[in-house]
Design an enzyme around this catalytic site. Sequence first.
Site, PDB file in Angstrom:
ATOM      1  N   LYS A 164       0.892  -1.174   0.000  1.00  0.00           N
ATOM      2  CA  LYS A 164       0.000   0.000   0.000  1.00  0.00           C
ATOM      3  C   LYS A 164       0.923   1.214   0.000  1.00  0.00           C
ATOM      4  O   LYS A 164       1.425   1.632   1.036  1.00  0.00           O
ATOM      5  CB  LYS A 164      -0.880  -0.022   1.265  1.00  0.00           C
ATOM      6  CG  LYS A 164      -2.189   0.739   1.176  1.00  0.00           C
ATOM      7  CD  LYS A 164      -2.081   2.202   0.817  1.00  0.00           C
ATOM      8  CE  LYS A 164      -1.635   3.078   1.952  1.00  0.00           C
ATOM      9  NZ  LYS A 164      -1.391   4.484   1.551  1.00  0.00           N
ATOM     10  N   GLU A 218      -0.190   7.607  -0.946  1.00  0.00           N
ATOM     11  CA  GLU A 218      -1.148   8.113  -1.936  1.00  0.00           C
ATOM     12  C   GLU A 218      -0.617   9.378  -2.630  1.00  0.00           C
ATOM     13  O   GLU A 218      -1.208   9.860  -3.582  1.00  0.00           O
ATOM     14  CB  GLU A 218      -2.508   8.386  -1.284  1.00  0.00           C
ATOM     15  CG  GLU A 218      -2.520   9.366  -0.124  1.00  0.00           C
ATOM     16  CD  GLU A 218      -2.193   8.731   1.238  1.00  0.00           C
ATOM     17  OE1 GLU A 218      -1.238   7.936   1.311  1.00  0.00           O
ATOM     18  OE2 GLU A 218      -2.877   9.060   2.216  1.00  0.00           O
ATOM     19  N   CYS A 265      14.399  10.302   6.003  1.00  0.00           N
ATOM     20  CA  CYS A 265      14.451   9.916   7.417  1.00  0.00           C
ATOM     21  C   CYS A 265      15.886   9.813   7.881  1.00  0.00           C
ATOM     22  O   CYS A 265      16.154   9.787   9.073  1.00  0.00           O
ATOM     23  CB  CYS A 265      13.739   8.600   7.634  1.00  0.00           C
ATOM     24  SG  CYS A 265      14.611   7.232   6.890  1.00  0.00           S
TER      25      CYS A 265
END
Length: 499
Positions: free
Chosen positions: A173, A176, A281
Amino acid sequence: MLRSIDHFIGGSTFASGERQGDVFDPNQGQVQARVRFGTASDLQKAVDAAKAAQPEWAATNPQRRARVMFKFKELVERNMDELAHLLSSEHGKVVADARGDVQRGLEVIEYCCGIPQALKGEYTVGAGPGIDVYSMRQPLGIGAGITPFNFPAMIPMWMFGMAIACGNAFIVKPSERDPSVPIRLAELMTEAGLPDGILNVVHGDKEMVDAILDHPDIAAISFVGSSDIAQYIYSRGTANGKRVQAFGGAKNHGIVMPDADLDQVVNDLAGAAFGSAGERCMALPVVVPVGDDTADALRKKLIPAIEGLRVGVSTDPEAHYGPVVSKAHKQRIETYIQMGIDEGAELVVDGRGFTLQGHEEGFFIGPTLFDHVKPGMKTYKDEIFGPVLQMVRAADFDEAVKLPSEHEYGNGVAIFTRNGHAAREFTARVNVGMVGINVPIPVPVSYHSFGGWKRSGFGDIGQYGQEGLRFWTKNKVVTQRWPDGGPHGENAFNIPTFG
Ligand code: NAD
């Protein structure tokens, strides 16, 4: 008519989902495509495809699974330019950096090419009279990965490469905000010979994520994103009995000792703090010079270097970095810059108000430098995730060790020094998961493992390498005896000892 970005299930694209999200071109600040937001029933379709294909894939010998990885690596390399441009067009990182994003993912795929060797179990001949013991690592079944916007190629490859090489089926997933690259990667995996259903991509937001967290047939979840969401994923996923690793935000410090090569430090800091507009990160947004003399000398060299950075569209080969990912993120970063001023830090270089001719609506921010940032400030504690470098002056070595150790994030840290003893002492004492010595972005190579500490990582098994292998498999230990047909033993009621 805008391009529609659909799911990829069972080997082909699948258009489903009433709700859709905007995918922007950050260079222009305009919507360029729409991504479908799937539901639990779309996820079910992906799980069905995965479930149907996984047993045969798990039974496929590891050298054949490795061959798919070899072929995939070749296809990604052949399509590198297309992938890098697609990635850059949705994320906003410059194309050369987008290539790095793909390349660092590919390095884990290279590790996966050696899966037959990596998956070999352990064997003890003669653990007792006529008794041999061996262990084997078996796949979990179906794994899922929920990924952030900032590495849309690398992080999905870290996850699906390892999981699939180990014999699992997988569902990604993606973020988006830049969902296209994972779809292209899944298409290339299919072209490389991966059976349909082994790698599926579903799009969506919280609704889809919650469906993944609650699905009884998904055995393990790997998550990378911000810390609050990571903690949520970890809690809900483990409460549902799943194996979960969830990596969160970061605030990495770069310690500069008085004996460091300052020109090298400035060079490294410019890239590590401002590359990819600070949206990494493992960026280095906090610099900690030890002693005021070091701080003053460093500041003098940093200012012209920062002012000389070129901010441009992501396709500009001369640009050091491009726009940030969204308008909301740009506004959030600018709010933090104002907060820094209000908290009493000294704004040395102000990147607000930067515009690029012809791209006035693009999500650009100039490089920003603060000095005299203090540990109590909110702008120090929070992850800003933009092109903002904060200088926190430490009086001595002990304070420099304490700052990253006491920060609530613990992803990466770097020390710049010529003194081996100081570096050794620092690495032993600092309470952070990944350390660089004169290396500003210490993302481990693929045959070691990646993982931050404290609020940067929930769960205790790292990504890729040996730890990834452990995460995506379970260990089975077999104790075997082949009787020789002689007399049976006398007492079978006590716990067996082979001594
Ligand atoms: P994010 O947390 O907003 O999103 C990550 C994923 O979670 C996305 O797929 C998103 O759809 C989903 N998500 C968002 N809100 C959700 C909710 N309320 N419920 C369920 N799911 C939700 O992170 P991001 O902005 O895409 O990425 C940037 C963050 O990721 C930064 O904090 C960065 O430090 C972190 N990051 C960490 C690592 C690491 O390895 N530690 C690596 C890369 C990025």
